[in-house]
Design an enzyme around this catalytic site. Sequence first.
Site, PDB file in Angstrom:
ATOM      1  CG  ASP A 110      35.581 -18.867   3.307  1.00  0.00           C
ATOM      2  OD1 ASP A 110      35.743 -19.826   4.511  1.00  0.00           O
ATOM      3  OD2 ASP A 110      36.275 -17.815   3.247  1.00  0.00           O
ATOM      4  CD  GLU A 339      12.334 -22.403  -3.730  1.00  0.00           C
ATOM      5  OE1 GLU A 339      12.237 -21.355  -3.200  1.00  0.00           O
ATOM      6  OE2 GLU A 339      12.566 -22.721  -5.027  1.00  0.00           O
ATOM      7  CG  ASP A 411      14.455 -17.500  -1.129  1.00  0.00           C
ATOM      8  OD1 ASP A 411      15.504 -16.707  -1.634  1.00  0.00           O
ATOM      9  OD2 ASP A 411      14.193 -18.376  -1.722  1.00  0.00           O
TER      10      ASP A 411
HETATM   11  O1  TEU Z   1      13.301 -19.051  -4.863  1.00  0.00           O
HETATM   12  C1  TEU Z   1      12.442 -19.038  -5.636  1.00  0.00           C
HETATM   13  C2  TEU Z   1      11.173 -18.102  -5.189  1.00  0.00           C
HETATM   14  O2  TEU Z   1      10.204 -18.250  -5.625  1.00  0.00           O
HETATM   15  C3  TEU Z   1      11.589 -17.032  -4.188  1.00  0.00           C
HETATM   16  O3  TEU Z   1      12.544 -16.158  -4.585  1.00  0.00           O
HETATM   17  C4  TEU Z   1      10.325 -16.407  -4.128  1.00  0.00           C
HETATM   18  O4  TEU Z   1      10.017 -15.394  -5.282  1.00  0.00           O
HETATM   19  C5  TEU Z   1       9.974 -15.719  -2.846  1.00  0.00           C
HETATM   20  O5  TEU Z   1      10.851 -16.646  -1.725  1.00  0.00           O
HETATM   21  C6  TEU Z   1       8.463 -15.681  -2.631  1.00  0.00           C
HETATM   22  O6  TEU Z   1       8.377 -15.523  -1.470  1.00  0.00           O
HETATM   23  C7  TEU Z   1      14.460 -19.744  -5.160  1.00  0.00           C
HETATM   24  C8  TEU Z   1      15.608 -19.433  -4.448  1.00  0.00           C
HETATM   25  O7  TEU Z   1      15.370 -19.783  -2.883  1.00  0.00           O
HETATM   26  C9  TEU Z   1      15.988 -18.076  -4.405  1.00  0.00           C
HETATM   27  O8  TEU Z   1      17.027 -17.587  -3.609  1.00  0.00           O
HETATM   28  C10 TEU Z   1      16.399 -17.544  -5.795  1.00  0.00           C
HETATM   29  O9  TEU Z   1      16.498 -16.366  -6.239  1.00  0.00           O
HETATM   30  C11 TEU Z   1      15.235 -18.107  -6.867  1.00  0.00           C
HETATM   31  O10 TEU Z   1      14.823 -19.358  -6.511  1.00  0.00           O
HETATM   32  C12 TEU Z   1      15.798 -17.936  -8.367  1.00  0.00           C
HETATM   33  O11 TEU Z   1      16.703 -19.047  -8.174  1.00  0.00           O
HETATM   34 CA    CA Z   2      36.403 -15.554   2.630  1.00  0.00          CA
END
Ligand code: TEU
Ligand code: CA
Length: 629
Positions: A110, A339, A411
């Site tokens: 948090d 990103e 991720d």
């Molecule tokens: O990630 C986008 C994304 O393309 C990744 O989840 C990808 O599918 C994976 O890394 C492939 O290597 C962003 C965020 O970082 C992720 O946490 C979210 O789940 C996603 O967008 C949706 O918001």
């Molecule tokens: Ca907490």
Amino acid sequence: MITLDSTVAELYATAVGHDAVKKILLQLGLSEKAVTNPLIGRRRLRTLFKLAGKRIPASMGDAILSLVNAEQVNDLKADGEQKKAWWKEAVFYQIYPRSFCDSNGDGIGDLRGIIGRLDYLKELGVDALWLSPVYDSPNDDNGYDIRDYRKILPEFGTMEDFDELLDKVHKKGMRLIMDLVVNHTSDEHPWFQEAIADPASKYRDYYFFRPDDGGDTPPNNWTSFFSGSAWRRFPDAHVWGLHLFSTKQMDLNWDNPAVRSDVADMVNWWLDKGVDGFRMDVINYISKEAGLPDGNEAIGSMMGYTGVEKYYYGPNLHAYLHELHERAFARHGAFSVGETPGIGMRMAQLLTAQEREELDMVFSFDQLETPGHTRFEDYRYDLNYYRDYITDWMEHYGTSCWMSLFYNNHDNPRMISKVDPDPAHHQAIAILLAAMQFTLKGTPFVFQGDEMGLANASFQSIDEISDVESKNLYAELTQEKGMSPEQAFAVILAGTREHARLPLPWNSKSGSWDPPEHLRQKVLEDVTKTYRWLIGLRRKYRNTLVYGDFAVLRRKKGVFVYRRSGEDGTIIVECSLTEGQQRSGFRPDDHRLLFASADRRLYFGEGHVGMSTALDPYEVRIWMKNAAE
Ligand code: TEU
Ligand code: CA
């Protein structure tokens, strides 16, 4: 205009052609030489597609050519003046709030937990924090599904806690950036709720809906990144809605000017509060090709997702980014890092060159897997590839562009485990990666736990994994792809994002996080100590390590030696990229040794020491000659 009668070399000379071809080579595990070879370069594309057969059919060529021809700018030099900026000098630290630090014992990290660790971060040498989403959310994708952009998720705290965090971060001389998730909202966001409830609502055009005629075929063949079709049926409303991610993350229609205004207002609202910028989630996906046409099936099966070429570099991407820059970022002098999955170097230049006023930096992801491999495969990552990848960017990205340097995020599994699963080598690898991250040219983004040397966890069953991507993939593999539960779990274990999302083991013996033995992650104290030292080095010699030149001195199998030179002097970094012993043979006599990480013996030095001529597995040495000497 590139056509099937153009040559391979002509295609490769365009920005999008260059990056698309490179991406295909990566997927196929082939080297760039496959196209830079003049014999191939002179070939017409038409002939090449004939030769390539089913894997690369002509229809795929057409799909790529229409993307290539949609980009008018193919001669961007990106060689403008290299300006100084705080975000070029800063070391960023990514916090995944749910698992960073829990202050009240409910097992969920948090905001007060973060406040309690600010001294730790300051001492580590961190200059700026990136907070993964802390907004109100039903948590279908751990906060990347936002229900209210202007509210803090109660599990994380209150807006007062946030204000206090921001204030304390600033008082300590640090900065804070938030996560901007505006490719999609939660299906529980009031915009979506109104849109789905009332066809006449002005929010209807905030999303992508298509009529549902009762048949089973979705409006197009696009697939979701989290398995299955990218379309969800809303039976009561008789429509399908588009979601590139989970079924609760509905894509926003950026072609609607009202969406863009609302997003800009929200961004300004946070910037007015004093946040220093944003990391922008999948920001290259915001512009979809008009009419949402089917994706090319061959590209889909090669990339693992069908439809990507219709939105990863969409027709209005640059215009929308530039507009948001003008309406919000520029006014506040705020920082942005996009990103951008799938974007290669030439496209990244078009997104980040300072004169284009779109983004300050991007996260490109092609360094995270060795060519020919994907995240859900159990294989050993080859650092020789990282060397070649990073050298290419260092040499060609351009002086008016600036790159981000990272190995981990929320991720991906932990990089040190991918390089070598043997824990005996993890300390050396963690230090090697850090040494490169803080001495290469670009802005380092440390992911929480990197500085502790955290490795992957030994999950034992799918029940220990809560991530929506992993759960959906597991269901797909077992129910549709005919895999046994054991086979499917092995796939999940290799690639799951859960490895990076375990609560940080601040003190594994006490507190709310009391993991079972097999999920207990080991903190490597020497890694933390080395992070502090390396970050200090980068700060002390920033004229060289941030702004100085980069040159490769030696590059062969297992070896990477490079030099940074600038106003503070020259710094030489010698890396052993494999587990075998490497002969060093490298004696920069006019330089003194600053650092060496010989197996389990760290040397933070001033002056000469007798170094062995052999480098230990994954050893790194840093040498320096001060400008004054
Ligand atoms: O990630 C986008 C994304 O393309 C990744 O989840 C990808 O599918 C994976 O890394 C492939 O290597 C962003 C965020 O970082 C992720 O946490 C979210 O789940 C996603 O967008 C949706 O918001
Ligand atoms: Ca907490």
